[in-house]
Design a protein around this motif. Structure first.
Motif, PDB file in Angstrom:
ATOM      1  N   CYS A   1       0.861  -1.185   0.000  1.00  0.00           N
ATOM      2  CA  CYS A   1       0.000   0.000   0.000  1.00  0.00           C
ATOM      3  C   CYS A   1       0.901   1.240   0.000  1.00  0.00           C
ATOM      4  O   CYS A   1       2.005   1.196   0.536  1.00  0.00           O
TER       5      CYS A   1
ATOM      6  N   CYS B   1      -1.997   2.788   6.028  1.00  0.00           N
ATOM      7  CA  CYS B   1      -3.198   2.635   5.218  1.00  0.00           C
ATOM      8  C   CYS B   1      -4.264   1.828   5.969  1.00  0.00           C
ATOM      9  O   CYS B   1      -3.971   0.790   6.563  1.00  0.00           O
TER      10      CYS B   1
ATOM     11  N   HIS C   1      -6.891   0.741   4.411  1.00  0.00           N
ATOM     12  CA  HIS C   1      -7.496  -0.068   3.345  1.00  0.00           C
ATOM     13  C   HIS C   1      -8.978   0.251   3.183  1.00  0.00           C
ATOM     14  O   HIS C   1      -9.822  -0.631   3.064  1.00  0.00           O
TER      15      HIS C   1
ATOM     16  N   CYS D   1      -4.063   2.014  -2.472  1.00  0.00           N
ATOM     17  CA  CYS D   1      -4.241   0.886  -1.563  1.00  0.00           C
ATOM     18  C   CYS D   1      -4.220  -0.423  -2.353  1.00  0.00           C
ATOM     19  O   CYS D   1      -5.064  -0.671  -3.212  1.00  0.00           O
ATOM     20  N   ALA D   2      -3.256  -1.234  -2.044  1.00  0.00           N
ATOM     21  CA  ALA D   2      -3.059  -2.487  -2.787  1.00  0.00           C
ATOM     22  C   ALA D   2      -4.169  -3.494  -2.488  1.00  0.00           C
ATOM     23  O   ALA D   2      -4.513  -4.322  -3.328  1.00  0.00           O
ATOM     24  N   ILE D   3      -4.730  -3.408  -1.298  1.00  0.00           N
ATOM     25  CA  ILE D   3      -5.773  -4.363  -0.907  1.00  0.00           C
ATOM     26  C   ILE D   3      -7.075  -4.069  -1.640  1.00  0.00           C
ATOM     27  O   ILE D   3      -7.709  -4.979  -2.192  1.00  0.00           O
TER      28      ILE D   3
HETATM   29 ZN    ZN Z   1      -4.254  -0.305   1.880  1.00  0.00          ZN
END
Ligand code: ZN
Ligand code: GDP
Length: 355
Positions: free
Chosen positions: A284, A289, A291, A297-299
């Protein structure tokens, strides 16, 4: 049933007499609890009891309700085989755990235990740190610990194992090696199994607690009278008495809760169960983060791309919240319980996914 045989002491008796001013009550010992219904052993017979309305009203916490092992003052209705519990007599000892969930509430799993056998298996490396934690748990409870080293028949170096244990107990706790296979050492357990004494077993799964219980029950194996009580979903659950009268006159407490006390010691595998989320989180954009809707945000991206199931994130967030809440309460044991709870949910979810 002779109440002295099942552990009645003068202290309990005199506390009871103080309560029983108009002679309406009798004494009993709780042999089983199920959803606030209690099987209670009394001098005359076993009664199915509930607590009185007034008792309920005054009971603020879960620990204020009766638990297996408790002595209670009750008003009997022998014709119906029932009774109403009016009070719990002061507890001599109690084993409790913090129940999982948002409240770090105390759940009492057994009371009025005289001696607790801390069972450890001799065929594995002794985990002395774990033994210390069990000792602590026993002392906190008010019961006297006895270290029972099981499966002596499988041990080649008994002397050195005993020396290891002595090093942590420093002679303050009896240490007894037994074998359920050869029956060696059982005579040394006898002093703790006198009529009227209550014992309980504590130890990890597989160390031989059930086997020991069966040996103590011997040939006169208690006729385990299964009782059926419907839970709120109408399902029938079969269970048995958790207060067990042994042939030699002592009482063994064997509750599921007592068996679960071992859980709090084995946790910390949590990051592993949510590893894919933790991994994603590390990429992220922002280190803190949440989320939710932060940029980069990678999630969230993984969910959008269908790489991660949204419900996994929901679980993960819930867990974080629970942990944070309990952390504020500085309650390590409850934290461990919560982790365990979520680990199970995780496992179930993973299994479901593979269908
Ligand atoms: Zn995130
Ligand atoms: P629990 O999970 O603590 O109740 O453990 P169990 O009583 O189910 O025992 C686990 C295994 O250890 C079983 O296969 C038993 O037969 C075995 N076991 C228990 N006591 C002894 C013992 O004294 N000697 C040997 N050789 N095996 C034992």
């Amino acid at each position: 049933m002779n109440l002295v045989t099942i552990g009645l002491t003068e202290t309990v008796e005199s506390n009871f007499q103080t309560l029983n001013t108009n002679d309406e009550m009798i004494l009993g010992r709780v042999a089983l609890e199920h959803k606030r219904m209690y099987r209670v052993w009394t001098e005359q017979s076993e009664l199915l009891c509930e607590v009185s309305g007034r008792f309920s009203y005054n009971a603020l916490n879960r620990e204020d309700f009766p638990a297996v092992g408790d002595w209670v003052a009750l008003k009997p209705r022998f014709e119906e085989g029932k009774g109403t519990i009016l009070a719990i007599l002061p507890r001599k000892s109690k084993f409790s755990r913090k129940s999982a969930g948002l409240t770090a509430e105390e759940q009492i799993v057994a009371t009025n235990v005289d001696t607790v056998f801390l069972v450890n298996s001799l065929n594995e490396d002794l985990n002395l740190r774990r033994m210390e934690r069990y000792l602590l748990l026993a002392w906190e409870s008010g019961a006297n610990p006895v270290i029972v080293l099981s499966k002596a028949d499988l041990c080649q170096n008994l002397e050195s194992k005993l020396a290891e244990v002595e090093a942590i107990t420093m002679g303050g706790v009896p240490v007894i090696a037994i074998s359920a296979e050869t029956m060696s050492g059982f005579e040394k357990l006898a002093p703790f199994l006198q009529p009227g004494k209550t014992i309980a077993l504590l130890g990890s799964s597989g160390v031989g607690k059930s086997t020991l219980t069966n040996r103590l029950l011997g040939e006169e194996k208690q006729v385990v009278q299964d009782i059926r009580m419907a839970d709120d979903k109408g399902r029938h659950t079969t269970t048995h008495r958790e207060l067990i009268l042994l042939p030699n006159g002592s009482v063994l407490i064997d509750t599921p809760g007592m068996r679960e006390l071992q859980l709090w010691e084995s946790t910390d595998g949590l990051t592993e169960t949510f590893s894919e989320i933790e991994e994603l989180a590390s990429s992220c954009r922002y280190r803190d983060c949440q989320h939710k809707n932060e940029p980069g945000c990678a999630i969230v991206r993984a969910i959008e791309e269908g790489v991660l199931a949204a419900e996994r994130l929901v679980s993960y967030n819930k867990l974080q919240k629970e942990l944070a809440f309990i952390e504020r309460k500085a309650d390590k044991r409850a934290q461990a319980e919560v982790k365990k709870h979520w680990k199970n949910i995780n496992k179930q979810m993973k299994q479901r996914k593979s269908f």
